[in-house]
Design an enzyme around this catalytic site. Structure first.
Site, PDB file in Angstrom:
ATOM      1  N   LYS A   1     -12.506  -0.005   0.166  1.00 58.72           N
ATOM      2  CA  LYS A   1     -11.556   0.429  -0.813  1.00 58.72           C
ATOM      3  C   LYS A   1     -12.493   0.500  -2.182  1.00 58.72           C
ATOM      4  O   LYS A   1     -13.579   1.142  -2.345  1.00 58.72           O
ATOM      5  CB  LYS A   1     -10.268  -0.142  -0.920  1.00 58.72           C
ATOM      6  CG  LYS A   1      -9.570   0.356   0.570  1.00 58.72           C
ATOM      7  CD  LYS A   1      -8.027  -0.292   0.405  1.00 58.72           C
ATOM      8  CE  LYS A   1      -7.152   0.058   1.715  1.00 58.72           C
ATOM      9  NZ  LYS A   1      -7.707  -0.265   2.903  1.00 58.72           N
TER      10      LYS A   1
ATOM     11  N   HIS B   1      -5.686  -3.887  -1.463  1.00 62.83           N
ATOM     12  CA  HIS B   1      -5.399  -2.831  -2.427  1.00 62.83           C
ATOM     13  C   HIS B   1      -5.454  -3.120  -3.746  1.00 62.83           C
ATOM     14  O   HIS B   1      -4.852  -2.750  -4.775  1.00 62.83           O
ATOM     15  CB  HIS B   1      -4.010  -1.898  -2.099  1.00 62.83           C
ATOM     16  CG  HIS B   1      -4.215  -1.186  -0.909  1.00 62.83           C
ATOM     17  ND1 HIS B   1      -4.781   0.129  -1.148  1.00 62.83           N
ATOM     18  CD2 HIS B   1      -4.014  -1.221   0.507  1.00 62.83           C
ATOM     19  CE1 HIS B   1      -4.623   0.930   0.030  1.00 62.83           C
ATOM     20  NE2 HIS B   1      -4.246  -0.043   0.923  1.00 62.83           N
TER      21      HIS B   1
ATOM     22  N   SER C   1       0.741  -1.372   0.035  1.00 63.89           N
ATOM     23  CA  SER C   1      -0.031  -0.050   0.083  1.00 63.89           C
ATOM     24  C   SER C   1       0.738   1.392  -0.074  1.00 63.89           C
ATOM     25  O   SER C   1       0.414   2.252  -0.206  1.00 63.89           O
ATOM     26  CB  SER C   1      -0.900  -0.089   1.179  1.00 63.89           C
ATOM     27  OG  SER C   1      -0.100  -0.076   2.506  1.00 63.89           O
TER      28      SER C   1
END
Length: 396
Positions: A241, A212, A184
């Site tokens: 996310k 991610h 990340s």
């Protein structure tokens, strides 16, 4: 509480600030999106993990509202005590099917998913071989487990093989390789094809944290393992996310593994069930990501990343190489990173300076993150602001 205790806390905070490591908390006065309202004015947002631009999408919002209207605010307890809502089962089925696994288990946060994965599955007879730059949640999850711990330098396959050899030589019953699918802070994608080959050679399992990656890398956004064309044994991820931007985590695996986690994983057993609103929004986000619209969003996301990377390189900034829409602008000095972020906000672009302990000392940076919701015009405006701030602060 004693005065000396408060004095010590005050001194520690002052020291953090003096080193330029204070992390400011800025209040957002609008929905998440490519443009947000901060301090009473609209600014461009280039620091959110809103990869597909779905966090403020009206369909995702309304799906969450509809779910809460039907199921209420929550279960008021953990699932094994007060029961599992139908929408929890729907979301488990949806994420497992999307990523191509037999089953899934939900957690209140992705941090909890990684915190609850290792301890129920691995004991003192086993070994965990973990990438040195893994997310803090993996590190903490490994610490909670009694398995022997080995660490390999990030994406260093020679070092990974050495650690696997050592684990086998020391008689490990099971060996699991744990890695972020994408790191990340750097945006680097794990070398999963090479990791798969080594895992097969040494009879190891593979655990990947795809927080991610899920939703936007690999075919249909299935994740880093699909991007690299391999299968893995466990995938953890988040709905916070690309898949809606709310919160909540999951682990996908075989059905027996999921059933054991539901019996033994402490963050699952002792935390309230994921709220119906989050489940509803996440289900809608998965529907969008898995379809043709998701393909279009992924195409736009990576086009945006290429445009920003090319323009920033031409402007003279030091960027970490990569293919991921996380694009770190390297500055080195912590105070410089904070000053740059503050100046960028004055120029109408919201970014955050990252410094120790989030990244190693001497590697402070502005971590920019592209979204499918950004337009080329907004990207060009952000690059122009970086140029202005970079020249003023003598970065370029």
């Amino acid at each position: 509480m004693s005065a000396t205790f408060h004095d010590r806390i005050a001194a520690e905070l002052a020291d953090i600030d003096a080193q330029g490591l204070t992390k400011p908390e800025r209040v957002i006065e609008s929905r998440q999106g490519p443009v947000i309202r901060v301090g009473g004015r609209d600014v461009l947002n280039f620091c959110a993990n809103n990869y597909l631009g779905l966090a403020g999408d009206e369909r995702v919002v309304q799906a969450g509202i509809k779910a809460q209207a039907r199921w209420g605010a929550g279960t008021a307890s953990v699932r094994f005590i007060c029961g599992t809502l139908g929408i929890h089962k729907q979301l488990e089925r949806a994420i497992a099917d999307y990523l191509g696994f037999e089953d899934a288990i939900l957690f209140a946060a992705a941090f909890d998913a990684n915190g609850g994965l290792f301890e129920p599955l691995f004991g003192a007879e086993d070994a965990i071989v973990s990438d040195a730059l893994n997310h803090a949640s993996i590190i903490d999850g490994v610490r909670l487990c009694k398995a022997r711990r080995y660490r390999f330098a990030t994406s260093d396959m020679a070092d990974l093989e050495a650690q696997l050899k050592q684990a086998r030589a020391e008689g490990a019953r099971e060996v699991v390789i744990a890695t972020d699918g994408a790191f990340s802070m750097d945006g680097y994608v794990a070398k999963l094809a090479e990791i798969r080959a080594l895992a097969d050679r040494y009879g190891a399992l593979i655990m990947v944290d795809d927080c991610h990656v899920t939703g936007f890398m690999g075919p249909k956004g299935e994740g880093s393992f699909a991007h690299c064309g391999v299968r893995v044994d466990f995938v953890s991820g988040t709905f916070g996310k690309a898949l809606g931007g709310a919160m909540g985590g999951f682990i996908c695996a075989t059905a027996p593994i999921v059933q054991l986690l539901k019996q033994r994983a402490r963050p699952y057993l002792f935390s309230n069930a994921l709220s119906p609103a989050v489940c509803g929004s996440s289900l809608e986000a998965i529907r969008i990501a898995a379809g043709e619209e998701g393909d279009a969003l992924r195409t736009r996301l990576f086009a945006n990343a290429r445009r920003f990377r090319t323009a920033m390189t031409e402007a003279g900034f030091d960027l970490l190489p990569g293919e991921h829409p996380i694009i770190p602008v390297m500055l080195g000095d912590a105070k410089l990173a904070q000053d740059m972020a503050a100046r960028m906000l004055e120029l109408g672009v919201y970014v955050i300076g990252f410094s120790f302990p989030v990244v190693p000392r001497g590697q402070a940076r502005i971590r920019t993150q592209m979204s499918a919701a950004h337009t080329f015009e907004q990207i060009d405006q952000a690059v122009a602001a970086f140029r202005t701030a970079g020249k003023e602060l003598r970065v370029i």
